[in-house]
Structures are given as structure tokens and as C-alpha cells.
Design an enzyme around this catalytic site. Structure first.
Site, PDB file in Angstrom:
ATOM      1  N   GLU A 151      43.144  41.092  52.125  1.00 43.94           N
ATOM      2  CA  GLU A 151      44.945  41.042  50.372  1.00 43.94           C
ATOM      3  C   GLU A 151      46.044  41.994  51.315  1.00 43.94           C
ATOM      4  O   GLU A 151      46.475  42.514  50.973  1.00 43.94           O
ATOM      5  CB  GLU A 151      43.766  41.858  49.205  1.00 43.94           C
ATOM      6  CG  GLU A 151      42.413  41.823  48.615  1.00 43.94           C
ATOM      7  CD  GLU A 151      42.043  42.382  48.174  1.00 43.94           C
ATOM      8  OE1 GLU A 151      42.626  43.115  47.990  1.00 43.94           O
ATOM      9  OE2 GLU A 151      40.844  42.261  47.712  1.00 43.94           O
ATOM     10  N   ASN A 194      40.697  37.756  55.025  1.00 42.90           N
ATOM     11  CA  ASN A 194      39.560  37.163  53.646  1.00 42.90           C
ATOM     12  C   ASN A 194      40.900  37.835  52.396  1.00 42.90           C
ATOM     13  O   ASN A 194      41.269  38.646  52.583  1.00 42.90           O
ATOM     14  CB  ASN A 194      38.973  38.545  53.522  1.00 42.90           C
ATOM     15  CG  ASN A 194      38.172  38.532  52.570  1.00 42.90           C
ATOM     16  OD1 ASN A 194      37.325  37.162  52.006  1.00 42.90           O
ATOM     17  ND2 ASN A 194      37.595  39.476  51.564  1.00 42.90           N
ATOM     18  N   HIS A 230      37.364  35.860  43.339  1.00 44.80           N
ATOM     19  CA  HIS A 230      36.697  35.878  41.492  1.00 44.80           C
ATOM     20  C   HIS A 230      37.388  35.112  40.420  1.00 44.80           C
ATOM     21  O   HIS A 230      38.413  34.799  39.861  1.00 44.80           O
ATOM     22  CB  HIS A 230      37.419  36.933  41.468  1.00 44.80           C
ATOM     23  CG  HIS A 230      36.508  38.302  42.593  1.00 44.80           C
ATOM     24  ND1 HIS A 230      35.231  38.823  42.896  1.00 44.80           N
ATOM     25  CD2 HIS A 230      37.426  38.760  43.700  1.00 44.80           C
ATOM     26  CE1 HIS A 230      35.161  39.456  43.677  1.00 44.80           C
ATOM     27  NE2 HIS A 230      36.368  39.330  44.198  1.00 44.80           N
ATOM     28  N   GLU A 260      33.457  36.286  48.259  1.00 46.87           N
ATOM     29  CA  GLU A 260      33.667  36.986  47.010  1.00 46.87           C
ATOM     30  C   GLU A 260      32.919  36.263  45.455  1.00 46.87           C
ATOM     31  O   GLU A 260      33.603  37.286  44.559  1.00 46.87           O
ATOM     32  CB  GLU A 260      34.711  38.434  46.762  1.00 46.87           C
ATOM     33  CG  GLU A 260      34.336  39.103  47.838  1.00 46.87           C
ATOM     34  CD  GLU A 260      35.844  39.894  47.663  1.00 46.87           C
ATOM     35  OE1 GLU A 260      36.022  40.030  47.148  1.00 46.87           O
ATOM     36  OE2 GLU A 260      36.199  40.442  49.267  1.00 46.87           O
ATOM     37  N   ASP A 262      32.184  35.514  41.567  1.00 47.71           N
ATOM     38  CA  ASP A 262      32.169  35.880  40.645  1.00 47.71           C
ATOM     39  C   ASP A 262      32.792  35.314  39.739  1.00 47.71           C
ATOM     40  O   ASP A 262      33.582  34.549  40.065  1.00 47.71           O
ATOM     41  CB  ASP A 262      31.378  37.033  40.632  1.00 47.71           C
ATOM     42  CG  ASP A 262      32.391  38.039  40.654  1.00 47.71           C
ATOM     43  OD1 ASP A 262      34.197  37.940  40.465  1.00 47.71           O
ATOM     44  OD2 ASP A 262      33.142  39.558  40.721  1.00 47.71           O
TER      45      ASP A 262
HETATM   46  O1  G3I Z   1      32.793  57.115  46.346  1.00 49.21           O
HETATM   47  C1  G3I Z   1      33.649  57.740  44.916  1.00 49.21           C
HETATM   48  C2  G3I Z   1      32.776  59.132  45.056  1.00 49.21           C
HETATM   49  O2  G3I Z   1      32.754  59.841  45.218  1.00 49.21           O
HETATM   50  C3  G3I Z   1      33.720  59.353  43.145  1.00 49.21           C
HETATM   51  O3  G3I Z   1      33.482  59.993  42.674  1.00 49.21           O
HETATM   52  C4  G3I Z   1      33.572  57.875  42.471  1.00 49.21           C
HETATM   53  C5  G3I Z   1      34.111  58.462  41.139  1.00 49.21           C
HETATM   54  O4  G3I Z   1      34.920  57.337  40.648  1.00 49.21           O
HETATM   55  O5  G3I Z   1      34.160  56.908  42.954  1.00 49.21           O
HETATM   56  C6  G3I Z   1      34.181  56.693  44.026  1.00 49.21           C
HETATM   57  O6  G3I Z   1      34.628  55.287  44.534  1.00 49.21           O
HETATM   58  C7  G3I Z   1      34.052  54.627  44.219  1.00 49.21           C
HETATM   59  C8  G3I Z   1      34.405  53.422  45.159  1.00 49.21           C
HETATM   60  O7  G3I Z   1      34.236  51.702  44.246  1.00 49.21           O
HETATM   61  C9  G3I Z   1      32.660  53.346  45.483  1.00 49.21           C
HETATM   62  O8  G3I Z   1      32.113  53.641  44.367  1.00 49.21           O
HETATM   63  C10 G3I Z   1      35.992  53.915  43.277  1.00 49.21           C
HETATM   64  O9  G3I Z   1      36.057  54.590  42.842  1.00 49.21           O
HETATM   65  C11 G3I Z   1      35.778  52.638  43.505  1.00 49.21           C
HETATM   66  O10 G3I Z   1      37.187  52.315  42.485  1.00 49.21           O
HETATM   67  C12 G3I Z   1      35.070  51.801  43.718  1.00 49.21           C
HETATM   68  O11 G3I Z   1      35.614  50.044  43.447  1.00 49.21           O
HETATM   69  C13 G3I Z   1      35.346  49.382  43.949  1.00 49.21           C
HETATM   70  C14 G3I Z   1      36.403  48.804  44.813  1.00 49.21           C
HETATM   71  O12 G3I Z   1      35.827  47.673  45.150  1.00 49.21           O
HETATM   72  C15 G3I Z   1      37.725  49.234  45.292  1.00 49.21           C
HETATM   73  O13 G3I Z   1      38.907  48.694  45.349  1.00 49.21           O
HETATM   74  C16 G3I Z   1      34.185  48.360  43.982  1.00 49.21           C
HETATM   75  O14 G3I Z   1      32.881  49.038  43.935  1.00 49.21           O
HETATM   76  C17 G3I Z   1      33.869  47.205  44.415  1.00 49.21           C
HETATM   77  O15 G3I Z   1      32.833  45.926  44.150  1.00 49.21           O
HETATM   78  C18 G3I Z   1      35.630  46.594  45.104  1.00 49.21           C
HETATM   79  O16 G3I Z   1      35.361  45.841  45.667  1.00 49.21           O
HETATM   80  C19 G3I Z   1      36.695  44.655  46.225  1.00 49.21           C
HETATM   81  C20 G3I Z   1      35.830  43.720  47.892  1.00 49.21           C
HETATM   82  O17 G3I Z   1      36.440  44.797  48.603  1.00 49.21           O
HETATM   83  C21 G3I Z   1      37.998  43.594  48.204  1.00 49.21           C
HETATM   84  N1  G3I Z   1      38.207  42.530  46.984  1.00 49.21           N
HETATM   85  C22 G3I Z   1      37.920  42.598  45.852  1.00 49.21           C
HETATM   86  C23 G3I Z   1      36.941  43.020  45.511  1.00 49.21           C
HETATM   87  C24 G3I Z   1      36.963  43.510  44.051  1.00 49.21           C
HETATM   88  O18 G3I Z   1      37.234  44.559  43.704  1.00 49.21           O
END
Ligand code: G3I
Length: 394
Positions: A151, A194, A230, A260, A262
Site C-alpha cells: 500500500e 501488494n 476488498h 486478500e 473478500d
Molecule cells: O495487537 C493489538 C492489541 O495489543 C490491542 O489490545 C488491540 C486493541 O484494539 O489491538 C490489537 O491490534 C489490532 C490488530 O489488528 C491485531 O489484532 C488492531 O487494533 C487492529 O486495527 C488490527 O486490524 C488489522 C488491520 O489489518 C490493521 O490495519 C486487521 O486485523 C487485519 O485484517 C487488517 O489486514 C489488512 C492487511 O494487512 C492489508 N490490507 C488491508 C487489510 C484489511 O484492513
């Protein structure tokens, strides 16, 4: 722990007494490398969900949802934490599934020691190179592909600087530097750029093509372009748009993949039939382009999707298969007979295709301007005109 049913199925399949079938089996039969899924240690802790993920007939490949990102692997400078990501890689290896490894350099999920460190250009480059050398070195030989840079573009195709510690401190040069560092650490991994909203032709897709040319001009290797995919049900459009886009990337000498995928539909009023049609459209597009090596969905069950208030995946929240499952199976075609050899079973209409002696699967494209695939639908479906660019087996 495998259930008796799983053990029995695996043994009968190995003995050739049960025909192997599933999303991945069909993709492989259609000439692709894999159909895969994103997975997390959260999903692995749910034994019912994990049993689905472990079925290599459905999934031949994994991507870690968050476990290989910069903040997860190097939470403090020079300290690497591989435990969670290693669990996923071990499960993949135990089941004969390959890894797409995600990701090395992204503006998001960067730990605060990097973003708040006020590092100068040279120091940040050394931090990035050190991270890549450690991580790619740790997984050397275990990743089919790496999303090296994720990105890096704005919607107009220009290079992202705002909100990116890499783009704002180093400038676009961080991109070829990252690719060269990844290649040095694992010369056999496919190195991908990507991004999202680059699935159809447009200014961002053109920007991604310019990025690939730029990496090559710097003399660094780049082997693949990942279309995240997406999408929203009902707004997916025709397979030919995706085919055209993929071919433009393939013409630059890289392979492509949906990395990715969905397809959102609101949980308040889901339209699973439309969603199934849209999944089939993407499969059909990938099937038509030899440079498209596979499709990864961003998770497989609505129980664990990252999207709020939406049911975008293939299994429902109760882990039951949705309409999308059979639509994807059918769009790949037969699990054993190459579709190009299958006998025609019904007549086509309104198409400009020219492939002969083959059948298009349920939901697959069967006609439209610029389309050159099968124009006859498998029984009992017929080729229905949708618009001048797209007819579909329904
Ligand atoms: O790890 C912390 C944890 O310590 C904390 O307590 C908790 C509280 O909210 O947050 C946790 O982090 C989260 C992380 O996922 C791990 O679970 C973040 O808040 C959350 O924002 C994060 O979201 C991920 C997102 O990327 C981040 O931008 C999604 O799960 C994940 O599916 C998403 O994946 C991305 C790809 O990598 C790139 N392309 C887009 C795709 C969808 O957004």
C-alpha cells in the site's frame, strides 16, 4: 487433534478411494498454484474453525492476518518475536500448504519505536534493511512469496508520503531498497508489491505499474503484483475488466494474484446470491489469465472477518458453507478433467468468445466483447447476456 472423520477421509483420499475436491483442489486442477486463506492464531484457537483451515483440499496456502507485520515481529528495536507467526507456518507445513508471507514494509502496524523515533533517512533505511534481513532470513525457504511493500500508493497513483514514515522520511526510494534487501535474504521467494483498489484498470493500477517499472529501473527484482481485492457485492463488475488489468501487469513480466479477496454484503440485509456470483466472477477472471497464480481470501468465515457489520466470506458465522462455496467450485470447473477437454453440454448465446470444445462452469463468464474463453455452459446452465461485455452461465 484430528477427528475420526478427518482421519478416515484423509486415509481414504490417500488410498485413492475418495476423490479429492475443494476450493484448492479445483484451483489446482484449473492450472493454478493455490486457493488460499488468511488465518490468525485467533482462528487457530477455535478448533471447529481451524479444522476448516487445515483442509488442504479447500486451502493450499495461508497468509498471516497480523502475525508477520512489523509491530508483531519487531516490537522493540532489534528484538524479534516469531512465536505466533511460527505457529501458523508450522500448521501450514504440517498440512502441505504454502505460505504467502505478509508483509515487510507498510505504513500501518509499524511499532511506535519506529514512528516516534525521529530517525533520519540513513538510520531509517538501516532499520528497514535490518528488519527485512532478520525476518526474511528467519523464514528463508518457507515463504512462496513475500509482500515486500504494501500500500505505498495514493488513490491517484502517486507515492504515499502522508501518514507513511517510510515515504515521508526516505521517499519512494525505500521501495527498491526493500525489494533488494528481501532478494538478498531469500533469493527464491517471489517478491510482490501488494495494494488495494488496483484490481481494475484506473489511475491507481497505472501507478502500481509505474512502481513495478521503477523497481526494475533501480535494478532490484520484483516478481509479482498482489491485488488485494476488498470488494462489495453488486459492485464487482465484469470478469473482463479484471482480465484486462491482470494482463497489463503480466505484460511487465510479473505474476499476479488476488491476495486478500473478500466481498462485503451487509449483515443487516445480506445478498448471498449476488455475493456468490461476484466470487465466481473473480475466479473466472483469474482462470482466464495464465499469469494469475492463485486467489487468497481474507479469512474464510464471517465469524472472524475484519469488516464490521458485514458477511464477506465463504463460511457463515456458524461455520456452514454459503452459496459462495459452490459458486467458487463451479467457477474453477471440474476437479479432475481439465475444462478445456470437457464435452459441451449446452448451447451458448450472446458471446464473442472463441474457445471450442470446452464448457464454462456455473456462474463463469461465457461471453462478451474481448472475451475469448468457453462460450458453452456446463449442464444445466445457459449463457445469459448481462451486458455487451459480459455474459454469464446461470
Ligand atoms: O495487537 C493489538 C492489541 O495489543 C490491542 O489490545 C488491540 C486493541 O484494539 O489491538 C490489537 O491490534 C489490532 C490488530 O489488528 C491485531 O489484532 C488492531 O487494533 C487492529 O486495527 C488490527 O486490524 C488489522 C488491520 O489489518 C490493521 O490495519 C486487521 O486485523 C487485519 O485484517 C487488517 O489486514 C489488512 C492487511 O494487512 C492489508 N490490507 C488491508 C487489510 C484489511 O484492513
Amino acid at each position: 487433534m484430528a477427528t475420526l472423520k478427518e482421519i478416515l477421509f484423509t486415509s481414504l483420499t490417500a488410498a485413492g478411494l475418495v476423490a479429492a475436491d475443494g476450493l484448492n483442489a479445483r484451483a489446482v486442477a484449473a492450472g493454478k498454484k493455490y486457493f488460499g486463506t488468511e488465518i490468525s492464531t485467533i482462528v487457530m484457537a477455535d478448533s471447529s474453525a481451524n479444522a476448516i483451515a487445515k483442509n488442504s483440499q479447500d486451502f493450499g496456502q495461508y497468509t498471516c492476518e497480523n502475525e508477520m507485520k512489523f509491530d508483531a515481529l519487531e516490537p522493540s528495536r532489534g528484538t524479534f518475536s516469531y512465536t505466533s507467526a511460527d505457529k501458523i507456518v508450522a500448521q501450514a507445513q504440517a498440512n502441505g500448504q504454502i505460505m504467502r508471507c505478509h508483509n515487510l514494509v507498510w505504513h500501518s502496524q509499524v511499532p511506535s519505536w519506529v514512528t516516534n523515533g525521529k530517525f533520519d533517512n540513513a538510520t531509517l533505511i538501516s532499520i528497514m534493511k535490518n528488519h527485512i534481513a532478520n525476518v526474511v532470513g528467519h523464514y528463508k525457504g518457507k515463504c512462496y512469496a513475500w509482500d515486500v511493500v504494501n500500500e505505498a500508493l495514493n488513490e491517484d497513483g502517486s507515492y504515499r508520503t502522508s501518514g507513511s514514515i517510510w515515504g515521508s522520511t526516505i521517499g519512494p526510494a525505500f521501495i527498491p531498497i526493500a525489494f533488494a534487501a528481501a532478494a538478498a535474504a531469500d533469493p527464491t521467494a517471489k517478491l510482490y508489491y501488494n495494494d488495494y483498489n488496483c484490481d481494475k484498470p484506473g489511475s491507481k493500477a497505472t501507478g502500481a505499474q509505474n512502481l513495478i517499472k521503477m523497481v526494475k529501473q533501480y535494478g532490484a527484482p520484483i516478481h509479482g503484483f498482489g491485488m488485494q481485492g476488498h470488494m462489495t457485492a453488486g459492485q464487482v463488475g465484469s470478469a473482463s475488466q479484471y482480465v484486462t488489468n491482470m494482463r497489463a501487469f503480466a505484460n511487465l513480466g510479473v505474476e499476479v494474484a488476488f491476495t486478500e479477496l473478500d466481498i462485503s454484503t451487509p449483515s443487516s440485509s445480506p445478498n448471498f446470491a449476488q455475493q456468490a456470483t461476484d466470487y465466481a466472477t473473480i475466479v473466472s477472471a483469474c482462470k482466464q489469465v495464465s499469469a494469475c497464480v492463485g486467489i487468497t481470501t481474507w479469512g474464510f468465515t464471517d465469524k472472524y472477518t475484519w469488516i464490521s457489520n458485514s458477511y464477506p466470506l465463504i463460511w457463515d458465522t456458524s461455520l456452514q458453507k454459503k452459496a459462495a462455496y459452490n459458486a467458487i467450485l463451479n467457477a474453477w470447473g471440474s476437479s479432475s478433467t481439465p475444462t478445456s477437454l470437457a464435452a459441451p453440454t449446452s448451447t451458448s448465446q450472446a458471446s464473442s468468445g472463441n474457445a471450442t470444445g470446452c464448457t464454462a462452469a456455473h456462474y463463469a463468464q461465457c461471453g462478451g466483447q474481448g472475451y475469448s474463453g468457453c462460450t458453452v455452459c456446463e449442464s444445466p446452465y445457459t449463457c445469459k447476456y448481462s451486458n455487451d461485455w459480459y455474459s454469464q452461465c446461470l
